[in-house]
Design a protein around this motif. Structure first.
Motif, mmCIF file in Angstrom:
data_model
loop_
_atom_site.group_PDB
_atom_site.id
_atom_site.type_symbol
_atom_site.label_atom_id
_atom_site.label_comp_id
_atom_site.label_asym_id
_atom_site.label_seq_id
_atom_site.Cartn_x
_atom_site.Cartn_y
_atom_site.Cartn_z
ATOM 1 N N LEU A 46 1.493 -1.109 -0.129
ATOM 2 C CA LEU A 46 0.213 0.051 0.137
ATOM 3 C C LEU A 46 0.893 1.275 -0.034
ATOM 4 N N VAL A 47 0.388 1.948 -1.077
ATOM 5 C CA VAL A 47 1.413 3.204 -1.329
ATOM 6 C C VAL A 47 0.446 4.540 -1.169
ATOM 7 N N VAL A 48 1.135 5.081 -0.158
ATOM 8 C CA VAL A 48 0.735 6.969 -0.121
ATOM 9 C C VAL A 48 1.962 7.890 -0.813
ATOM 10 N N PRO A 49 1.082 9.360 -1.072
ATOM 11 C CA PRO A 49 2.375 9.964 -2.508
ATOM 12 C C PRO A 49 3.100 10.030 -0.918
ATOM 13 N N GLN A 50 3.996 11.122 -1.212
ATOM 14 C CA GLN A 50 4.868 11.895 -0.438
ATOM 15 C C GLN A 50 4.221 12.839 -0.419
ATOM 16 N N VAL A 51 4.195 13.914 0.454
ATOM 17 C CA VAL A 51 3.840 15.327 0.417
ATOM 18 C C VAL A 51 5.000 16.039 0.680
ATOM 19 N N TYR A 52 5.183 17.463 0.025
ATOM 20 C CA TYR A 52 6.138 18.198 -0.483
ATOM 21 C C TYR A 52 5.702 19.594 0.853
ATOM 22 N N PRO A 53 5.985 19.424 2.299
ATOM 23 C CA PRO A 53 5.334 20.848 2.807
ATOM 24 C C PRO A 53 5.761 22.029 3.060
ATOM 25 N N GLU A 54 6.836 22.304 1.966
ATOM 26 C CA GLU A 54 7.330 23.635 1.328
ATOM 27 C C GLU A 54 6.433 23.923 0.336
ATOM 28 N N LEU A 55 6.088 23.296 -0.207
ATOM 29 C CA LEU A 55 5.230 23.913 -1.726
ATOM 30 C C LEU A 55 4.059 24.074 -1.087
ATOM 31 N N SER A 56 3.613 23.264 0.303
ATOM 32 C CA SER A 56 1.959 23.307 0.599
ATOM 33 C C SER A 56 1.497 24.334 1.175
ATOM 34 N N SER A 57 0.260 24.628 1.228
ATOM 35 C CA SER A 57 -0.306 25.640 1.619
ATOM 36 C C SER A 57 -1.468 25.495 2.104
#
Length: 654
Positions: free
Chosen positions: A322-333
């Protein structure tokens, strides 16, 4: 230029006096009245006091021409009495203002521009929605509600025409079969979230605002054609300057304002409907709408969704399939969510390429992870339908869209595990017991009838061999029939289990939730009851039990001594709750104050109409002065009672 210091001193003295009068008036009321209105009312009273007081003095013979007809002591006493009446007049005006427009109804002046803008939007939106409600046929069936055969279709038409927020609201409402009838839930489930894509310039504008820089400095490629466009957001493929392939979930520019305005309208409509329609009161429409609007607003914050996605990735790490996408917090808002792109196809289209063994293995892994999230971890994907699952190029499953998750406390998780285990084992006695402990049962519930009806549902489930949507539809209907409230996250857990059944059938047509649960439940129960986990629970409970045990000898000694002396007695407290005692005391205080106010008012009227008792002037007798004093006290008491009654009604939500 000459400065008129007399005018300046007069203004300062007036302002200070107004503040003092306002403070005294607020004290007389015994309530937190807004300072601005208290100062304004007091200022007006202060400036009116001189002319009005002089007119009264002339009418009562205290002043004739330019001459004062009484002594200095009498002047001071009557001035004080008049000033007190001015305070009472201020208090009366403030009471009326508080009754009509309570303090806090209007925001501070700094917030007025936004409030005016929102009011204008809300007014225009009200007019538009009124036309939609009328044209969709909903207005004609509101009184009957879900009991009308035309209600469901009219409601769907209204939501479809009303736009972004109402489509989302309808989708959320369709998942709450614990509170809405099955027919309404089925009708609302037809609402589609697909929408026309927003212009690319608007999406790039959101990226530029939230990143604080030109998107071209971050992205090497931006796919203008979205992968999907829903009512609230749309998803685009892109490539970072580093070469990483990502997906961008970007909120539509109008989504925040739309949900804010529509959310306010929805709450107003729900409260009005509860006052007017019996079906809305039975449904608890205001509380239901409040919960759904809260969920809508939370789903607009992608910082929260990013946190949920990272939590899911950590919890699912022991399941490599089971795979969950990796989040890029520095580009998220709040309006932008940037994640790694999973390469695959929808599970419905790709399952055919897998071997039967691999399909069975993936189905079991997905079910075990879902049940583990609901029953062990207490954190689970609350919208796990096939559309949120990808079959990746390496034959693993990718889980998408963690905007909706459920969170369940430890005690409820244990009881849900007991309930599901009882359903799997066809034990309606244990299931009814777990159900009664997991939810707050009304006092008038017939537990024997509940147990028998639950057993009937379980028998049908085991006869058909499927636990999916049928079980939960029947279970929600049973809970509604007995007026048993289900917490939103628990309803989300039931919905997740029902939707995962659909996905299991896509992966492996030979499996089912009932069959799969029988296989994985023993391992989950073992995890719930493993010594290490039980030891942690017993540790905290032992400390609490130790504290209780250390007090038992002392309390036992007190009881035994009282028994030996023959002084042991039992006392009951009908009003043991502190809040109930305070409420009763306040009601009695108000009743006594109201009684004395009425008595003093009657005495004041009698004195005012009775001649004699001496006089200061031919027009003003001592009886009239005494009447003014008693009337003053009566009015103050009456005003305080009125303010306290209004405050109590407001706190009770009336």
């Amino acid at each position: 230029m000459d400065i008129d210091y007399t005018l300046i001193y007069g203004v300062i003295a007036s302002v200070v006096s107004a503040v003092i009068i306002a403070a005294v008036t607020r004290r007389l009321l015994g309530a937190r009245v807004g300072w601005p209105r208290a100062i304004i009312v007091s200022g007006v009273a202060l400036f009116a006091f001189g002319p009005v007081g002089l007119w009264v003095a002339r009418q009562t013979g205290l002043v004739r021409g330019e001459t004062i007809t009484v002594g200095t002591a009498e002047v001071l006493g009557l001035f004080l009495l008049g000033f007190c009446w001015a305070l009472v007049a201020c208090t009366a005006v403030l009471v009326i203002l508080e009754a009509l427009v309570p303090t806090g109804t209007f925001s501070s002046p700094l917030q007025w521009p936004r409030a005016i803008r929102d009011a204008a939007r809300r007014g225009a939106r009200y007019a538009h929605l009124s036309w939609i409600v009328a044209s969709s046929g909903l207005s004609g069936v509101l009184r009957q509600g879900p009991r009308s055969e035309r209600f469901d279709e009219a409601l769907v038409r209204m939501f479809e025409r009303a736009g972004v927020s109402f489509v989302k609201l309808g989708q959320l409402l369709s998942t709450r079969q614990d509170v809405v009838p099955p027919s309404t839930a089925r009708a609302l489930s037809r609402l589609q979230s697909e929408a026309e894509p927003a212009p690319t310039a608007d999406i790039l504008g959101v990226l530029a605002q939230d990143w604080g820089k030109d998107p071209d400095t971050v992205l090497a490629r931006f796919d203008a054609q979205p992968l999907g466009a829903a009512s609230i957001a749309q998803v685009h493929g892109a490539q970072l300057q580093s070469g990483l392939e990502v997906v961008l979930k970007v909120q539509r520019p109008v989504a925040q304002a739309s949900v804010r305005v529509d959310g306010d309208i929805i709450m107003r409509f729900a409260r009005t409907s509860e006052r007017r329609f019996g079906w809305a009161r039975e449904l608890g429409l205001a509380a239901l709408a409040g919960g759904l609007v809260k969920v809508m607003k939370e789903e607009l914050d992608y910082v929260v969704e990013a946190g949920y996605t990272r939590t899911a990735a950590r919890l699912l790490a022991p399941s490599p399939d089971l795979v969950v996408p990796q989040v890029y917090p520095e580009l998220s808002s709040r309006r932008v969510l940037v994640m790694s792109r999973l390469s695959g196809v929808p599970v419905e289209r790709g399952a055919e390429r897998l071997s039967p063994e691999r399909r069975t293995e993936l189905a079991r892994t997905l079910l075990q992870a879902t049940l583990s999230g609901v029953l062990v971890d207490g954190f689970f994907h609350a919208d796990l339908h096939p559309g949120n699952l990808l079959l990746l190029d390496d034959d693993r499953l990718g889980l998408l869209d963690f905007g909706a998750v459920g969170v369940i406390d430890q005690e409820t998780r244990t009881l849900l595990a007991a309930l599901l285990a009882a359903i799997v084992d066809d034990d309606n006695v244990a299931a009814a017991t777990a159900l009664g402990m997991a939810f707050d049962l009304p006092a008038d519930v017939d537990r024997r009838v509940l147990r028998r009806e639950l057993g009937r549902i379980m028998t049908l489930v085991h006869t058909s061999g499927e636990v999916g949507a049928t079980l939960f539809t029947e279970l929600f209907g049973l809970l509604r029939a007995h007026h048993i409230a289900v917490p939103g996250d628990v309803a989300g857990a039931f919905r997740t289990l029902a939707s995962v059944e659909e996905t299991l059938k896509v992966l492996d047509p030979e499996t089912s939730l009932l069959k799969g649960a029988r296989a994985v439940m023993p391992a989950l129960i073992k995890r719930l009851t493993e010594p290490e986990q039980l030891g942690r629970k017993l540790g905290a409970e032992s400390l609490v039990a130790l504290s209780v045990a250390r007090r038992l000898p002392e309390r036992g000694e007190v009881i035994s001594n009282a028994l030996a002396r023959g002084e042991f007695s039992l006392r009951t407290h009908p009003l043991a709750d502190l809040g109930e005692r305070r409420w009763l005391r306040s009601v009695l205080d108000d009743a006594v104050s109201g009684f004395f106010a009425a008595v003093l008012a009657v005495i004041a009227v009698i004195l005012a109409m009775t001649p004699g008792g001496g006089s200061l002037t031919p027009e003003l007798g001592l009886n009239q002065i005494a009447a003014a004093v008693l009337g003053l006290v009566a009015v103050v008491l009456a005003l305080r009672v009125l303010v306290r009654v209004f405050a109590r009604r407001s706190s009770n939500g009336d």
